[in-house]
Design a protein around this motif. Structure first.
Motif, PDB file in Angstrom:
ATOM      1  N   ASN A 105      65.583  29.786  56.223  1.00 46.61           N
ATOM      2  CA  ASN A 105      65.266  31.205  56.177  1.00 46.61           C
ATOM      3  C   ASN A 105      65.493  31.877  57.534  1.00 46.61           C
ATOM      4  O   ASN A 105      65.456  31.240  58.586  1.00 46.61           O
ATOM      5  CB  ASN A 105      63.822  31.438  55.723  1.00 46.61           C
ATOM      6  N   TYR A 116      60.231  34.483  54.195  1.00 41.37           N
ATOM      7  CA  TYR A 116      61.406  34.952  53.465  1.00 41.37           C
ATOM      8  C   TYR A 116      61.473  36.471  53.326  1.00 41.37           C
ATOM      9  O   TYR A 116      62.416  36.987  52.745  1.00 41.37           O
ATOM     10  CB  TYR A 116      61.440  34.318  52.071  1.00 41.37           C
ATOM     11  N   GLN A 119      64.774  38.313  54.014  1.00 37.53           N
ATOM     12  CA  GLN A 119      65.883  38.052  53.083  1.00 37.53           C
ATOM     13  C   GLN A 119      65.559  38.505  51.672  1.00 37.53           C
ATOM     14  O   GLN A 119      66.450  38.986  50.961  1.00 37.53           O
ATOM     15  CB  GLN A 119      66.231  36.564  53.107  1.00 37.53           C
ATOM     16  N   LEU A 135      69.168  31.007  48.619  1.00 33.92           N
ATOM     17  CA  LEU A 135      68.433  30.756  49.859  1.00 33.92           C
ATOM     18  C   LEU A 135      67.879  29.334  49.902  1.00 33.92           C
ATOM     19  O   LEU A 135      67.413  28.800  48.902  1.00 33.92           O
ATOM     20  CB  LEU A 135      67.266  31.741  50.007  1.00 33.92           C
TER      21      LEU A 135
END
Length: 397
Positions: A105, A116, A119, A135
């Motif tokens: 991450n 996270y 993202q 991911l």
């Protein structure tokens, strides 16, 4: 089938390049790019057969990334560069219509913060663009999350307790070295511990919770609760979890070196001025420590990483342990890299295979446990990371 661009030429990038080149039935063209093109050239030469093109790219620079993407036109980018560079690469993917996969991450340079949120904030943009972002497709995060999804699909009605256990019982012969980028590794293992219990996060001092755990073919190793990023997505995607922890083994000599590094200020991530030049202590330390990519030649022993799970099936409590052991010597013989790089690079390649075959292919941003685990599990056995299952055993929870 399609064109793939690999960004990053360290130990993991080396493994990804080797494994992608072994699967030319899936990948029609392969490019390896890094800040230092000579590293890419050396990897491509070692693989041979003119299978891999190489390029120079600054992954901190969106415009530079866009120029490369537009000239090569990959269908998928495998990002095995630094976690600091995740967002610039994702931005370039959106700008150029390229799908995305990574193994770790995003984290900001100025703060050792593993989450996270940055993202996940790209979800709508990738969805609207019709692009897939996968991911955390290394081993942990990655395979451990797929292990959990596989267990939930096939062996449990509800998962209640999860312990991810990560043991490196190898010996590289160095007084002190890290198994991947020292800057990232030291930031990760010196942060405060954190685990999920009864609907909330519980924070601990670094390495405060520890005990010996038994690992298959290895035996007992002192193991420490640390925070690892896959816990954040797993507790969201498996809401029946009452507790989720991550355990990692450390030798006493390693921890002693780590304490000294912290005590003398060499683990600092803020800049200082030395002789009129601004430097970051941990980045200077990285420059003098052994290169993780060069540890493989004399590395002996093996890793053991897996998931220990307790839950309910058909109204009855059951336990389940799924794991992989990976030999450092075998990894080096195949790819020229040690086992920690191998266990990260092989899953990244498998994730790319899943995407190219249309098996993990849907617009948006996803963690790996949100996809069908079965074809991925099948490929682990084929690509060099065979897994093993134990049912109704003592999980030492």
């Amino acid at each position: 089938m399609g064109k793939v661009l690999i960004i990053g030429a360290g130990g993991v990038g080396t493994v990804v390049a080797h494994k992608v080149a072994q699967n030319m039935d899936v990948f029609t063209e392969i490019m390896l790019a890094s800040r230092t093109k000579s590293k890419c050239d050396a990897i491509a030469k070692a693989i041979g057969g003119n299978k891999i093109q190489t390029a120079q790219v600054d992954a901190d620079n969106v415009e530079d990334l866009k120029r490369l993407f537009n000239s090569f036109n990959p269908e998928l980018v495998i990002n095995v560069a630094l976690p600091y560079q995740d967002l610039t690469i994702m931005d370039a993917c959106l700008a150029c219509g390229v799908n995305y996969l990574d193994t770790a991450n995003y984290e900001p340079k100025e703060e050792a913060k593993y989450e996270y949120s940055w993202q996940w904030a790209y979800r709508e943009r990738f969805k609207e663009a019709g692009l897939t972002a996968i991911l955390g497709c290394g081993f942990d995060p990655g395979v451990t999350s797929v292990f959990t999804a596989y267990a939930a699909k096939h062996h449990f009605d509800e998962i209640h307790y999860l312990d991810i256990v990560d043991c490196n019982a190898g010996d590289h012969g160095k007084a002190f070295a890290t198994n991947f980028n020292p800057e990232i590794n030291i930031r990760e293992v010196t942060q405060k511990g954190k685990y999920w219990e009864d609907g909330k996060w519980v924070e601990t001092e670094p390495h405060a919770i520890h005990k010996p755990l038994n690992y298959p073919n290895i035996g007992p190793k002192e193991s420490y609760v640390i925070y690892h990023e896959e816990l954040e997505s797993l507790v969201n995607n498996f809401p029946t979890l009452k507790r989720a922890r991550f355990w990692m083994t450390f030798g006493q000599e390693y921890l002693t070196h780590l304490r000294v590094i912290q005590n003398i200020g060499m683990a600092r991530i803020d800049p200082i001025v030395y002789n009129g030049v601004e430097i970051v202590p941990i980045q200077f330390l990285k420059a003098v420590l052994p290169d993780p990519g060069e540890l493989g030649e004399n590395y002996t022993g093996e890793t053991s990483i897996g998931c220990r799970i307790k839950g309910i099936k058909d109204g009855k409590e059951r336990t389940y342990y799924v794991y992989n052991n990976c030999s450092h010597e075998a990894a080096y013989k195949e790819t020229g890299a040690q086992g920690v790089s191998y266990t990260t690079g092989v899953p990244a390649t498998i994730g790319a295979i899943m995407f190219m075959k249309g098996l993990w292919h849907k617009p948006g941003v996803y963690n790996v446990e949100e996809f069908n685990p079965d074809p991925f599990m099948e490929q682990l056995n084929k690509q060099g990371l065979p897994w093993h299952e134990l049912f109704d055993v003592d999980l030492e929870m």
